[in-house]
Design a protein around this motif. Structure first.
Motif, mmCIF file in Angstrom:
data_model
loop_
_atom_site.group_PDB
_atom_site.id
_atom_site.type_symbol
_atom_site.label_atom_id
_atom_site.label_comp_id
_atom_site.label_asym_id
_atom_site.label_seq_id
_atom_site.Cartn_x
_atom_site.Cartn_y
_atom_site.Cartn_z
ATOM 1 N N GLY A 18 0.821 -1.214 0.000
ATOM 2 C CA GLY A 18 0.000 0.000 0.000
ATOM 3 C C GLY A 18 0.853 1.262 0.000
ATOM 4 N N TYR A 19 2.095 1.170 -0.446
ATOM 5 C CA TYR A 19 2.973 2.351 -0.528
ATOM 6 C C TYR A 19 3.092 2.782 -1.990
ATOM 7 N N ARG A 20 3.133 4.095 -2.184
ATOM 8 C CA ARG A 20 3.208 4.606 -3.545
ATOM 9 C C ARG A 20 4.633 4.797 -4.050
ATOM 10 N N GLU A 21 5.519 5.094 -3.123
ATOM 11 C CA GLU A 21 6.895 5.426 -3.529
ATOM 12 C C GLU A 21 7.886 4.526 -2.815
ATOM 13 N N PHE A 22 8.977 4.231 -3.506
ATOM 14 C CA PHE A 22 10.082 3.573 -2.816
ATOM 15 C C PHE A 22 10.793 4.613 -1.978
ATOM 16 N N ARG A 23 11.334 4.185 -0.862
ATOM 17 C CA ARG A 23 12.200 5.077 -0.090
ATOM 18 C C ARG A 23 13.544 5.149 -0.822
ATOM 19 N N PRO A 24 14.370 6.160 -0.504
ATOM 20 C CA PRO A 24 15.664 6.254 -1.189
ATOM 21 C C PRO A 24 16.431 4.931 -1.088
ATOM 22 N N ASN A 25 17.018 4.532 -2.173
ATOM 23 C CA ASN A 25 17.877 3.340 -2.289
ATOM 24 C C ASN A 25 17.158 2.005 -2.393
ATOM 25 N N GLN A 26 15.908 1.946 -2.034
ATOM 26 C CA GLN A 26 15.234 0.633 -2.062
ATOM 27 C C GLN A 26 15.203 0.067 -3.483
ATOM 28 N N ARG A 27 14.843 0.929 -4.406
ATOM 29 C CA ARG A 27 14.724 0.488 -5.789
ATOM 30 C C ARG A 27 16.080 -0.011 -6.320
ATOM 31 N N PRO A 44 20.207 3.393 7.604
ATOM 32 C CA PRO A 44 19.905 3.594 9.022
ATOM 33 C C PRO A 44 18.622 2.881 9.439
ATOM 34 N N THR A 45 18.469 2.728 10.731
ATOM 35 C CA THR A 45 17.241 2.156 11.281
ATOM 36 C C THR A 45 16.044 2.926 10.741
ATOM 37 N N GLY A 46 15.027 2.195 10.357
ATOM 38 C CA GLY A 46 13.833 2.861 9.839
ATOM 39 C C GLY A 46 13.956 3.213 8.367
ATOM 40 N N GLY A 47 15.102 2.905 7.766
ATOM 41 C CA GLY A 47 15.327 3.252 6.366
ATOM 42 C C GLY A 47 14.504 2.389 5.405
ATOM 43 N N GLY A 48 14.103 1.211 5.892
ATOM 44 C CA GLY A 48 13.278 0.343 5.048
ATOM 45 C C GLY A 48 14.068 -0.794 4.424
ATOM 46 N N LYS A 49 14.939 -1.406 5.214
ATOM 47 C CA LYS A 49 15.752 -2.509 4.688
ATOM 48 C C LYS A 49 14.897 -3.735 4.383
ATOM 49 N N THR A 50 13.912 -3.991 5.246
ATOM 50 C CA THR A 50 13.113 -5.211 5.109
ATOM 51 C C THR A 50 12.511 -5.349 3.715
ATOM 52 N N LEU A 51 11.954 -4.231 3.248
ATOM 53 C CA LEU A 51 11.287 -4.270 1.951
ATOM 54 C C LEU A 51 12.256 -4.622 0.817
ATOM 55 N N GLY A 329 10.839 6.643 15.956
ATOM 56 C CA GLY A 329 10.338 6.995 14.624
ATOM 57 C C GLY A 329 10.738 6.097 13.483
ATOM 58 N N ARG A 330 10.807 4.802 13.724
ATOM 59 C CA ARG A 330 11.113 3.902 12.600
ATOM 60 C C ARG A 330 10.042 3.975 11.530
ATOM 61 N N ASP A 331 8.827 4.357 11.919
ATOM 62 C CA ASP A 331 7.732 4.411 10.951
ATOM 63 C C ASP A 331 7.807 5.653 10.062
HETATM 64 P P1 ADP Z 1 14.817 -1.020 8.959
HETATM 65 O O1 ADP Z 1 14.802 -2.530 8.959
HETATM 66 O O2 ADP Z 1 15.687 -0.448 7.894
HETATM 67 O O3 ADP Z 1 15.085 -0.442 10.298
HETATM 68 P P2 ADP Z 1 12.087 -1.326 8.294
HETATM 69 O O4 ADP Z 1 12.304 -2.215 7.154
HETATM 70 O O5 ADP Z 1 11.579 -1.911 9.568
HETATM 71 O O6 ADP Z 1 13.379 -0.506 8.597
HETATM 72 O O7 ADP Z 1 11.120 -0.148 7.818
HETATM 73 C C1 ADP Z 1 10.737 0.880 8.706
HETATM 74 C C2 ADP Z 1 9.316 1.323 8.428
HETATM 75 O O8 ADP Z 1 9.236 1.974 7.176
HETATM 76 C C3 ADP Z 1 8.328 0.179 8.380
HETATM 77 O O9 ADP Z 1 7.151 0.565 9.069
HETATM 78 C C4 ADP Z 1 8.082 0.010 6.897
HETATM 79 O O10 ADP Z 1 6.833 -0.548 6.627
HETATM 80 C C5 ADP Z 1 8.179 1.435 6.397
HETATM 81 N N1 ADP Z 1 8.531 1.518 4.975
HETATM 82 C C6 ADP Z 1 9.484 0.815 4.329
HETATM 83 N N2 ADP Z 1 9.531 1.153 3.036
HETATM 84 C C7 ADP Z 1 8.573 2.089 2.849
HETATM 85 C C8 ADP Z 1 8.111 2.826 1.710
HETATM 86 N N3 ADP Z 1 8.655 2.662 0.510
HETATM 87 N N4 ADP Z 1 7.102 3.710 1.905
HETATM 88 C C9 ADP Z 1 6.549 3.871 3.117
HETATM 89 N N5 ADP Z 1 6.937 3.220 4.213
HETATM 90 C C10 ADP Z 1 7.933 2.327 4.101
#
Ligand code: ADP
Length: 616
Positions: A18-27, A44-51, A329-331
């Motif tokens: 349900g996200y419209r944009e990739f965060r920086p570097n994800q793509r 960094p933490t919260g950067g979105g590594k999981t995705l 603020g990881r979210d």
């Molecule tokens: P990390 O493992 O890098 O600390 P996470 O993968 O847990 O970070 O991601 C942190 C938060 O950012 C999560 O709530 C995740 O769903 C959200 N997130 C990740 N990618 C995106 C994105 N492209 N757009 C919006 N939110 C995102």
């Protein structure tokens, strides 16, 4: 790798998450993996590594093996993936035999079959298991993701010998791309990780360490207990972490907050495991609002909606401070990082450092503390300082939500006269004494040591008697911050004059120290968001609260933390848009196909019930 490269990634992002944009570097990371390359990612933490590995895992043909160091975290990771409709499983020592057999079957299953997995989480010790290795040989994964990859490096701070086994993976699974992720890696650690994991010319992505949604602030510590209470009360109901340096302080603060009716709980290594786990779980589930902890609390927590991290004692290093405060603020929503800074704490920290017997370790600890003192005592932008530590220069625009310095809450007061007094005392006592002694001299202490040394006869003895010792300690810290004084690395460190001290002594140069204007805190967007929910828009606020209650109810039914159902950002977007159809709900940030199907109807009902407007 059996990956469909022509998949529309943007569409998958929206469908799954349900996200419209990739965060920086994800793509960039995903593209490299889809091309079959190894990657090394520092984000960094919260950067979105999981995705970065989950999305390729979903669209690939075969399962993705995820190596993660902590069993405690795996359950949340699996729950979060499943909530998005991703088929995730876990293999660890906590499983019942039947569950283990089921997961192994899923791992061996044909990739196209019903029971196949997208993601399989394992701890590194799993590679000691022959049956698992044999299965891996028969059914290699489509991709291998190594989380917290710095654990493989002895240079890092979380070295885990089990991680060393992972070096064999590239040989054992040739042709399978390996992605290594970490939130902390200096270039030296980076090189070490790449070598030990035997990554094959990996595509390296180093994201900026900037966390734009975090604001930074330093407050001078005066009456810490009432300061902490007031701080938490002002943020009533928001999840926060308070770090303290010792177990005793953790207990004191937790008890003091509880006495004020705040749902707070302690966390430190001295508590039995059951209590620790319970407190952590309750915090994760928003049943308690504040966790008061030593740094033992951290790696096991993935809670994404922490709105503040308050350090009530000085951290050991800037790196540690960045990591700990980064749990806010990881979210991606606004959150605060606040440090209570007191000269007394620095003295205590120095005392403990001086007791370290290994000279090299002691010198390292002293240097780290000095960096921290410089951060706290400086009048330049906190973000700039933190990023400089990671070798980055920050090009962002400073605004009042950045930090207390940018918000104009910090100014410099002139301490040239005090500096001259201290420097003169340092020179006249022969540059052979530590901070405590210099303060005694300046304040005119009448101790036996002072008398024996004859320091009551020097000119500066007692000239600063009218100011308290804590003031002189702050002055000395400020001078150390600016390098006008220098502290040696010996077991009993002494202070001597630094560059520029001569000019200060002769009056050619002035010296300054930070002063705070407490009324001017950075405009923390978390406060603003909270205020706008509570006051400016009663209907919106009421709806948000209703959605929050529904989220909690569903989370309890499923036995998962609330943020796994939806994040605060999703709820506030929902409250703002007030969708009346499932199609409209699908447009809300963070509502992917799986969540829409599972919870869509219930949230729609909650949104469309007419709000009970306030009677006034
Ligand atoms: P990390 O493992 O890098 O600390 P996470 O993968 O847990 O970070 O991601 C942190 C938060 O950012 C999560 O709530 C995740 O769903 C959200 N997130 C990740 N990618 C995106 C994105 N492209 N757009 C919006 N939110 C995102």
């Amino acid at each position: 790798m059996a990956l469909a490269r022509d998949v529309d990634l943007q569409r998958e992002l929206l469908r799954i998450y349900g996200y419209r944009e990739f965060r920086p570097n994800q793509r960039e990371v995903i593209d490299a993996l889809l091309c079959g390359r190894d990657v090394f990612v520092v984000m960094p933490t919260g950067g979105g590594k999981t995705l970065c590995y989950q999305l390729p895992a979903v669209i690939s043909n075969g399962f993705t093996l995820v190596i993660s160091p902590l069993i405690a975290l795996m359950k949340d990771q699996v729950d979060a993936a499943r909530a998005n409709g991703i088929r995730a499983g876990v293999l660890n020592s906590s499983l019942e035999p039947a569950e283990r057999a089921q997961t192994l079957d899923a791992m061996a299953a044909d990739p196209g079959s019903e029971q196949a997995l997208d993601l399989l989480y394992v701890a590194p010790e799993r590679f000691a298991d022959a049956a698992f290795n044999a299965l891996l040989q028969r059914r290699p994964p489509a991709l291998i993701a190594i989380d917290e990859a710095h654990c493989v490096s002895e240079w890092g701070h979380d070295f885990r010998p089990d991680y060393l086994r992972l070096g064999e993976l590239t040989a054992r699974c040739p042709g399978v791309p390996v992605a290594a992720f970490t939130a902390t890696a200096t270039r030296r650690v980076q090189a070490d990780i790449v070598e030990r994991l035997r990554l094959r010319s990996p595509h390296v992505v180093r994201a900026s360490f900037d966390r734009p949604n975090l604001s930074y602030r330093v407050l001078l510590k005066d009456h810490q207990s009432s300061q902490i209470n007031a701080f938490v009360r002002e943020r009533r109901g928001l999840p926060g972490i308070i770090y303290r340096s010792t177990r005793k302080r953790v207990e004191q603060t937790a008890t003091a907050l509880q006495a004020k009716g705040i749902r707070a709980a302690p966390y430190h290594a001295g508590l039995d495991e059951e209590t620790r786990t319970r407190n952590q779980e309750q915090f994760k589930r928003d049943e308690i609002e504040v966790i008061v902890a030593t740094i033992a609390f951290g790696m096991g927590i993935d809670k994404s909606n922490v709105r503040y991290v308050l350090h009530a004692d000085i951290p050991k290093s800037l790196e540690g401070y960045y990591q700990e405060s980064g749990r806010a603020g990881r979210d991606g929503e606004p959150a605060e990082c606040v440090l209570l800074y007191g000269a007394g704490d620095v003295a205590t920290a120095r005392y403990f450092i001086n007791r370290v017997s290994d000279a090299e370790q002691r010198a390292r600890a002293a240097r780290s503390l000095a960096e921290m003192v410089r951060y706290a005592g400086s009048t330049s932008c906190r973000r700039v300082q933190l990023l400089r530590y990671f070798g980055e220069s920050w090009a962002g625009a400073s605004d009042e939500s950045c930090c207390d310095v940018c918000a104009g809450a910090v100014s410099s007061v002139d301490i040239t006269r005090e500096a001259q007094i201290v420097m003169s005392a340092v020179v006249r006592t022969g540059r052979r004494f530590g901070i405590g002694h210099i303060v005694d001299v300046v304040r005119g202490a009448n101790t036996e040591r002072i008398r024996t040394l004859g320091h009551d006869r020097i000119k500066t003895w007692g000239v600063g008697a009218e100011l308290p010792a804590v003031h002189w300690r702050r002055v000395i810290d400020a001078l150390l911050s600016d390098g006008l004084l220098v502290q040696t690395d010996e077991k009993y460190p002494v202070i001597t004059l630094g560059n520029g001290a001569r000019e200060v002594l002769s009056g050619e140069r002035s010296a300054g120290m930070i002063a705070h204007r407490p009324a001017r805190a950075p405009a923390v967007a978390a406060d603003r968001a909270q205020r706008s929910i509570d006051h400016h828009n009663p209907v919106y606020g009421e709806l948000f609260e209703r959605l929050r209650r529904l989220r909690k109810q569903i989370a309890d039914e499923k036995g998962v933390p609330a943020y796994i159902i939806f994040t605060d950002r999703t709820l506030s977007d929902m409250a703002e848009r007030r969708p009346s159809t499932l199609e409209a709900l699908a447009q809300v940030h963070g509502v992917g196909a799986a969540k829409l199907a599972r919870y869509g109807e219930r949230f729609l009902r909650a949104v469309t019930v007419l709000p009970s407007l306030r009677s006034e």
